[in-house]
Write an enzyme that holds these catalytic residues in place. Structure first.
Site, PDB file in Angstrom:
ATOM      1  N   LYS A 113     -24.827  26.653  31.374  1.00 34.84           N
ATOM      2  CA  LYS A 113     -25.484  27.689  30.570  1.00 34.84           C
ATOM      3  C   LYS A 113     -27.007  27.602  30.705  1.00 34.84           C
ATOM      4  CE  LYS A 113     -26.429  27.460  26.272  1.00 34.84           C
ATOM      5  NZ  LYS A 113     -26.376  27.172  24.849  1.00 34.84           N
TER       6      LYS A 113
ATOM      7  N   ASP B 177     -23.346  31.912  26.076  1.00 35.52           N
ATOM      8  CA  ASP B 177     -23.381  31.073  24.871  1.00 35.52           C
ATOM      9  C   ASP B 177     -22.340  31.617  23.898  1.00 35.52           C
ATOM     10  OD1 ASP B 177     -24.400  33.364  23.787  1.00 35.52           O
ATOM     11  OD2 ASP B 177     -26.171  32.426  22.912  1.00 35.52           O
TER      12      ASP B 177
END
Ligand code: SF4
Length: 214
Positions: free
Chosen positions: A122, A140
């Protein structure tokens, strides 16, 4: 029934019109500051990170100063965010590796970025898209939830599955901004516990909203 392709088009058109500018709410001025802020933001709000970083960057203004930092000085500055001990270790090790392996220059490649301590997929995608404008979709909790509710993803069980489904349909040049569209929508409208469907501009083509009516 709206097809996947149509749903993506409707969502894209909506956001292009209503959110032509969408950026990270983390405050930063260069790649070093962004990677520090993103590492700190894991399981922590951007608001909290933005409170911490001004003093942090005054004390450690560049990767070299962070690489040479004493753990207790870093910990003192980040102690108000979640997981301060592990984040302290990651930040110092990340800075050291950035200098030793990458000559102090932020890599743009996702695999290279993930070699840095504290940097998972991420975070690597955030750096690649925000700094280098690459078509990398960071997933996320907001992106994961909102994409599933709207119907942009189907049965995605992991952030990686969500990422793959999203990049298949969003055109490359819109992937960096689409990431921010979904985060901001999740943060302010399509909230986890109580989505504000009544005031949401996506409701005419949102799968979750459709299902509530039946
Ligand atoms: S209509 Fe409701 S569930 Fe769908 S995106 Fe909007 S807030 Fe989220």
């Amino acid at each position: 029934m709206i097809s996947k392709k149509e749903r993506f088009k409707l969502v894209t058109d909506y956001f292009l019109k209503h959110r032509p500018v969408a950026e990270t709410e983390l405050q930063y001025t260069d790649p070093y500051e962004l990677i520090v802020a993103v590492i700190l933001s894991a399981q922590c709000t951007d608001k909290r990170v933005n409170i911490i970083t001004p003093a942090f960057f005054r004390q450690f203004p560049a990767v070299e100063s962070l690489a040479a930092a004493d753990e207790k000085d870093v910990l003192e500055l980040v102690k108000s965010c979640s997981y301060p001990n592990s984040k302290t270790g990651h930040l110092i090790k990340m800075a050291r590796m950035l200098i030793e392996k990458f000559n102090g220059i932020m890599p743009s490649d996702i695999d290279q970025l993930q070699k840095l301590p504290g940097v998972g997929r991420k975070t690597a995608n955030v750096i690649a898209s925000v700094i280098f404008n690459k078509p990398a979709m960071a997933v996320d909790t907001h992106v994961f939830r909102v994409s599933a509710r709207i119907g942009l993803t189907t049965n995605a069980k992991t952030p990686l599955e969500t990422e793959k489904q999203l990049i298949k349909y969003f055109p490359d040049h819109l992937i960096p901004i689409a990431h921010h569209w979904l985060i901001l929508h999740g943060r302010y409208v399509c909230q986890a516990r109580k989505p504000k469907c009544g005031e949401c501009g996506l409701r005419d083509f949102c799968r979750y909203f459709e299902m509530q009516k039946t």
